[in-house]
Write a protein that holds these residues in place. Structure first.
Motif, PDB file in Angstrom:
ATOM      1  N   SER A  40       0.876  -1.165   0.000  1.00  0.00           N
ATOM      2  CA  SER A  40       0.000   0.000   0.000  1.00  0.00           C
ATOM      3  C   SER A  40       0.911   1.212   0.000  1.00  0.00           C
ATOM      4  O   SER A  40       1.577   1.491   1.000  1.00  0.00           O
ATOM      5  CB  SER A  40      -0.923   0.001   1.222  1.00  0.00           C
ATOM      6  OG  SER A  40      -1.685   1.191   1.273  1.00  0.00           O
ATOM      7  N   HIS A  42       1.300   5.317  -1.664  1.00  0.00           N
ATOM      8  CA  HIS A  42       0.764   6.470  -2.392  1.00  0.00           C
ATOM      9  C   HIS A  42      -0.683   6.258  -2.833  1.00  0.00           C
ATOM     10  O   HIS A  42      -1.090   6.710  -3.908  1.00  0.00           O
ATOM     11  CB  HIS A  42       1.646   6.803  -3.601  1.00  0.00           C
ATOM     12  CG  HIS A  42       3.027   7.256  -3.238  1.00  0.00           C
ATOM     13  ND1 HIS A  42       3.323   8.544  -2.840  1.00  0.00           N
ATOM     14  CD2 HIS A  42       4.203   6.573  -3.181  1.00  0.00           C
ATOM     15  CE1 HIS A  42       4.619   8.646  -2.566  1.00  0.00           C
ATOM     16  NE2 HIS A  42       5.168   7.460  -2.759  1.00  0.00           N
ATOM     17  N   TRP A  44      -2.132   3.417  -3.610  1.00  0.00           N
ATOM     18  CA  TRP A  44      -2.286   2.245  -4.483  1.00  0.00           C
ATOM     19  C   TRP A  44      -2.005   0.966  -3.697  1.00  0.00           C
ATOM     20  O   TRP A  44      -1.056   0.898  -2.915  1.00  0.00           O
ATOM     21  CB  TRP A  44      -1.336   2.335  -5.674  1.00  0.00           C
ATOM     22  CG  TRP A  44      -1.698   3.431  -6.640  1.00  0.00           C
ATOM     23  CD1 TRP A  44      -1.521   4.781  -6.447  1.00  0.00           C
ATOM     24  CD2 TRP A  44      -2.283   3.284  -7.926  1.00  0.00           C
ATOM     25  NE1 TRP A  44      -1.973   5.474  -7.537  1.00  0.00           N
ATOM     26  CE2 TRP A  44      -2.441   4.591  -8.470  1.00  0.00           C
ATOM     27  CE3 TRP A  44      -2.689   2.180  -8.685  1.00  0.00           C
ATOM     28  CZ2 TRP A  44      -2.994   4.807  -9.732  1.00  0.00           C
ATOM     29  CZ3 TRP A  44      -3.233   2.395  -9.946  1.00  0.00           C
ATOM     30  CH2 TRP A  44      -3.383   3.692 -10.453  1.00  0.00           C
ATOM     31  N   LEU A  56      -1.266  -3.170  -9.563  1.00  0.00           N
ATOM     32  CA  LEU A  56      -1.484  -2.012  -8.704  1.00  0.00           C
ATOM     33  C   LEU A  56      -2.938  -1.580  -8.851  1.00  0.00           C
ATOM     34  O   LEU A  56      -3.449  -1.450  -9.968  1.00  0.00           O
ATOM     35  CB  LEU A  56      -0.551  -0.862  -9.088  1.00  0.00           C
ATOM     36  CG  LEU A  56       0.955  -1.145  -9.013  1.00  0.00           C
ATOM     37  CD1 LEU A  56       1.747   0.088  -9.459  1.00  0.00           C
ATOM     38  CD2 LEU A  56       1.370  -1.567  -7.614  1.00  0.00           C
ATOM     39  N   LEU A  57      -3.603  -1.357  -7.727  1.00  0.00           N
ATOM     40  CA  LEU A  57      -5.021  -1.010  -7.725  1.00  0.00           C
ATOM     41  C   LEU A  57      -5.240   0.216  -6.848  1.00  0.00           C
ATOM     42  O   LEU A  57      -4.824   0.239  -5.694  1.00  0.00           O
ATOM     43  CB  LEU A  57      -5.853  -2.181  -7.199  1.00  0.00           C
ATOM     44  CG  LEU A  57      -7.307  -1.887  -6.792  1.00  0.00           C
ATOM     45  CD1 LEU A  57      -8.145  -1.539  -8.024  1.00  0.00           C
ATOM     46  CD2 LEU A  57      -7.903  -3.070  -6.044  1.00  0.00           C
ATOM     47  N   ASN A  58      -5.899   1.228  -7.422  1.00  0.00           N
ATOM     48  CA  ASN A  58      -6.330   2.372  -6.627  1.00  0.00           C
ATOM     49  C   ASN A  58      -7.809   2.169  -6.316  1.00  0.00           C
ATOM     50  O   ASN A  58      -8.658   2.328  -7.198  1.00  0.00           O
ATOM     51  CB  ASN A  58      -6.124   3.679  -7.386  1.00  0.00           C
ATOM     52  CG  ASN A  58      -6.399   4.905  -6.523  1.00  0.00           C
ATOM     53  OD1 ASN A  58      -7.341   4.919  -5.727  1.00  0.00           O
ATOM     54  ND2 ASN A  58      -5.591   5.931  -6.676  1.00  0.00           N
ATOM     55  N   SER A  63      -8.701   2.548 -10.701  1.00  0.00           N
ATOM     56  CA  SER A  63      -7.679   2.405 -11.738  1.00  0.00           C
ATOM     57  C   SER A  63      -6.779   1.220 -11.411  1.00  0.00           C
ATOM     58  O   SER A  63      -6.534   0.906 -10.233  1.00  0.00           O
ATOM     59  CB  SER A  63      -6.838   3.683 -11.830  1.00  0.00           C
ATOM     60  OG  SER A  63      -7.639   4.796 -12.130  1.00  0.00           O
ATOM     61  N   THR A  64      -6.263   0.563 -12.431  1.00  0.00           N
ATOM     62  CA  THR A  64      -5.347  -0.560 -12.251  1.00  0.00           C
ATOM     63  C   THR A  64      -4.145  -0.421 -13.183  1.00  0.00           C
ATOM     64  O   THR A  64      -4.247   0.151 -14.265  1.00  0.00           O
ATOM     65  CB  THR A  64      -6.030  -1.917 -12.525  1.00  0.00           C
ATOM     66  OG1 THR A  64      -6.520  -1.934 -13.866  1.00  0.00           O
ATOM     67  CG2 THR A  64      -7.177  -2.156 -11.550  1.00  0.00           C
ATOM     68  N   ASP A  96       3.165   8.600  -6.866  1.00  0.00           N
ATOM     69  CA  ASP A  96       1.819   8.221  -7.270  1.00  0.00           C
ATOM     70  C   ASP A  96       1.778   8.057  -8.784  1.00  0.00           C
ATOM     71  O   ASP A  96       2.008   9.024  -9.524  1.00  0.00           O
ATOM     72  CB  ASP A  96       0.840   9.321  -6.833  1.00  0.00           C
ATOM     73  CG  ASP A  96      -0.610   8.970  -7.116  1.00  0.00           C
ATOM     74  OD1 ASP A  96      -0.865   8.002  -7.860  1.00  0.00           O
ATOM     75  OD2 ASP A  96      -1.501   9.666  -6.592  1.00  0.00           O
ATOM     76  N   SER A  98      -0.621   7.963 -10.723  1.00  0.00           N
ATOM     77  CA  SER A  98      -1.614   8.846 -11.327  1.00  0.00           C
ATOM     78  C   SER A  98      -1.011  10.196 -11.681  1.00  0.00           C
ATOM     79  O   SER A  98      -1.364  10.801 -12.697  1.00  0.00           O
ATOM     80  CB  SER A  98      -2.799   9.047 -10.372  1.00  0.00           C
ATOM     81  OG  SER A  98      -3.429   7.832 -10.061  1.00  0.00           O
ATOM     82  N   THR A 332      -6.231   8.643  -2.176  1.00  0.00           N
ATOM     83  CA  THR A 332      -5.942   9.542  -3.282  1.00  0.00           C
ATOM     84  C   THR A 332      -7.089   9.466  -4.273  1.00  0.00           C
ATOM     85  O   THR A 332      -7.595   8.386  -4.562  1.00  0.00           O
ATOM     86  CB  THR A 332      -4.628   9.178  -3.997  1.00  0.00           C
ATOM     87  OG1 THR A 332      -4.696   7.823  -4.442  1.00  0.00           O
ATOM     88  CG2 THR A 332      -3.435   9.343  -3.069  1.00  0.00           C
TER      89      THR A 332
END
Length: 334
Positions: A40, A42, A44, A56-58, A63-64, A96, A98, A332
């Motif tokens: 875990s 930032h 994600w 990676l998963l937000n 988003s992945t 991050d 993103s 985030t």
């Protein structure tokens, strides 16, 4: 936020516990992964499947990002699904994705106990293995295993269980051999876990958790924390640093866990958050000591003023016994 099992123990959902409010949020997040999360960072989460492919998963934006799989997959971990989830100990990001989709890096500690390290940069087609052999002043070579990783001042640093701090050296030059080098010497003492944290003032701190373990009852009893500050002798450059124990972290609060990127906030900015305190996940999974997947007990807080513990969140419901461990996450929304 502490990501915890859902109220009705649904494997595809996770709850959020607010430290400042002292209660679980009314909404839950969709996390289509019912095993231990191996990172875990930032905002994600890092998930791994049976082929050691990291995703990676937000959970806030849904988003992945699919990262390349690890090339060497031990056949033994296929025997039981949970061994795959524990093979990769921790994944830490430099930034991050993103905000920096083409300029982020990741380091993975794997082989269950962090005995191996790999690095990847956005756009790479595979992970790069890091040589962890260090030659000490007394002339002996030693392969170092690590507990935690942090991205600090443009470089990944790693903490060994023995309390040493090492730089992870990588380069775009294909002839360069990635390796680790010692930054701060090992601190004497036998501890259970070491963490690296950047304070709200930008200082680099090493936190060591000392605990005793009853192998017969498979019960872990946390005893104490010690905090050390690293002082650079080369200005802002991370070369060789000296390390000294400190008694206080001031108004800061640390958030530590075996699965997440270690974090720090100023308690002055978050009413309800205790200053000079260490919040930590209570993971009762003890590796090979018990051949069981142990489950989340929640989290507790250690106050450096009176050096006492307090339980802040406890997963006491029997229905949550076999849910994945709790993990810290920094929300985030980008």
């Amino acid at each position: 936020m502490l990501m915890v099992p859902s109220k009705d123990s649904r494997h595809e959902r996770r709850g959020l516990y607010s430290i400042t409010q002292g209660k679980t949020c009314s909404f839950e997040l969709h996390v289509p992964y019912n095993k231990r999360l191996c990172g875990s960072s930032h905002g994600w989460l890092a998930c791994v499947n049976e082929n050691l492919e990291v995703t990676l998963l937000n959970p806030f934006t849904k988003s992945t990002i699919c990262l390349p799989p690890f090339k060497e997959v031990p056949q033994s971990i296929h025997k039981q699904a949970y061994r795959c989830a524990h093979y990769i100990k921790k994944v830490v990001l430099s930034a991050d994705p993103s905000l920096f989709p083409n300029d982020y890096e990741a380091v993975a500690l794997f082989d269950r106990n962090g005995t191996r390290v790999s690095h990847i940069k956005s756009g790479d087609h595979g992970w790069t293995h890091i040589d962890q052999t260090v030659r000490f002043f007394y002339g002996l070579n030693q392969v170092i295993g690590f507990d935690d990783v942090i991205y600090y001042r443009g470089q990944f640093l790693a903490a060994s269980r023995e309390g040493g701090v090492f730089a992870i050296n990588v380069s775009k030059d294909p002839t360069y051999k990635p390796h680790v080098s010692i930054v701060a010497p090992m601190v004497q003492g036998i501890d259970d876990q070491a963490y690296l944290v950047e304070s709200s003032r930008g200082d680099l701190l090493l936190v060591r958790k000392f605990q005793s373990l009853n192998y017969v009852e498979c019960f872990t009893d946390t005893l104490s924390f010690k905090v050390f500050k690293l002082y650079s002798d080369c200005g802002d450059k991370i070369r060789r640093e000296r390390i000294e124990e400190i008694d206080s972290i001031g108004n800061d609060a640390f958030f530590l866990g075996g699965n997440n990127h270690s974090m720090c906030v100023s308690a002055l900015d978050f009413p309800g958050c205790h200053p000079n305190s260490i919040y930590f996940c209570i993971d009762n999974w003890v590796g090979d000591a018990c051949d069981e997947v142990q489950e989340p007990l929640g989290m507790a807080v250690f106050n450096l003023d009176n050096r006492k513990f307090g339980t802040n969140y406890n997963c006491s419901s029997p229905s949550q016994k076999y849910m994945p461990p709790s993990i810290w996450i920094l929300p985030t929304m980008v």
